[in-house]
Design a protein around this motif. Sequence first.
Motif, PDB file in Angstrom:
ATOM      1  N   SER A  55       0.660  -1.107   0.089  1.00  0.00           N
ATOM      2  CA  SER A  55       0.037  -0.096  -0.028  1.00  0.00           C
ATOM      3  C   SER A  55       0.850   1.144  -0.055  1.00  0.00           C
ATOM      4  O   SER A  55       0.130   2.304   0.070  1.00  0.00           O
ATOM      5  CB  SER A  55      -0.926   0.088   1.265  1.00  0.00           C
ATOM      6  OG  SER A  55      -1.871  -1.121   1.186  1.00  0.00           O
ATOM      7  N   ARG A  72      -6.758   1.060   0.808  1.00  0.00           N
ATOM      8  CA  ARG A  72      -6.979  -0.325   1.354  1.00  0.00           C
ATOM      9  C   ARG A  72      -7.342  -0.363   2.787  1.00  0.00           C
ATOM     10  O   ARG A  72      -6.747   0.391   3.529  1.00  0.00           O
ATOM     11  CB  ARG A  72      -5.750  -1.189   0.949  1.00  0.00           C
ATOM     12  CG  ARG A  72      -5.688  -2.633   1.499  1.00  0.00           C
ATOM     13  CD  ARG A  72      -4.313  -3.205   1.392  1.00  0.00           C
ATOM     14  NE  ARG A  72      -3.765  -3.022   0.197  1.00  0.00           N
ATOM     15  CZ  ARG A  72      -3.568  -4.108  -0.767  1.00  0.00           C
ATOM     16  NH1 ARG A  72      -4.212  -5.132  -0.612  1.00  0.00           N
ATOM     17  NH2 ARG A  72      -2.678  -3.979  -1.785  1.00  0.00           N
ATOM     18  N   VAL A  79     -10.362  -3.379  -0.716  1.00  0.00           N
ATOM     19  CA  VAL A  79      -9.870  -2.182  -1.522  1.00  0.00           C
ATOM     20  C   VAL A  79     -10.935  -1.433  -2.047  1.00  0.00           C
ATOM     21  O   VAL A  79     -11.860  -1.897  -2.877  1.00  0.00           O
ATOM     22  CB  VAL A  79      -9.046  -2.808  -2.433  1.00  0.00           C
ATOM     23  CG1 VAL A  79      -8.365  -1.444  -3.139  1.00  0.00           C
ATOM     24  CG2 VAL A  79      -7.841  -3.684  -1.760  1.00  0.00           C
TER      25      VAL A  79
END
Length: 128
Positions: A55, A72, A79
Amino acid sequence: QRQLVESGGGLVQPGGSLRLSCAGSGFNVDYWAIGWFRQAPGKEREGVSCISRSSVSRYYADSVKGRFTITRDSDLHIVYLQIDNLKPEDTGVYYCAADGGITDHDMCRGSETSLRVWGPGTLVTVSS
């Protein structure tokens, strides 16, 4: 069996917002790079936004920069794709994909591995 499911599509007026969700079953999306792709009527599918497994890195296509945000939620294993200031040209089927061993940039730019998983898609229609 690994599966993805998208939700959150619909009909929205220009300038409106939507939040698309991508959830996995049979595997934990937290450990995969996740991408959002769209296919407009009569056009090829394109990568609009992808997030790396960690991420840390996110990719956005030029056409959506400043309007799309990918995030996320590791607690919910989902997501999201937040879409703001929707335009008629954003109309299309939005697909979520998961892949392993790939960067967000490469994922959105067309590369994929044998691990690729696709969701069935959710339709976004932007019209007044």
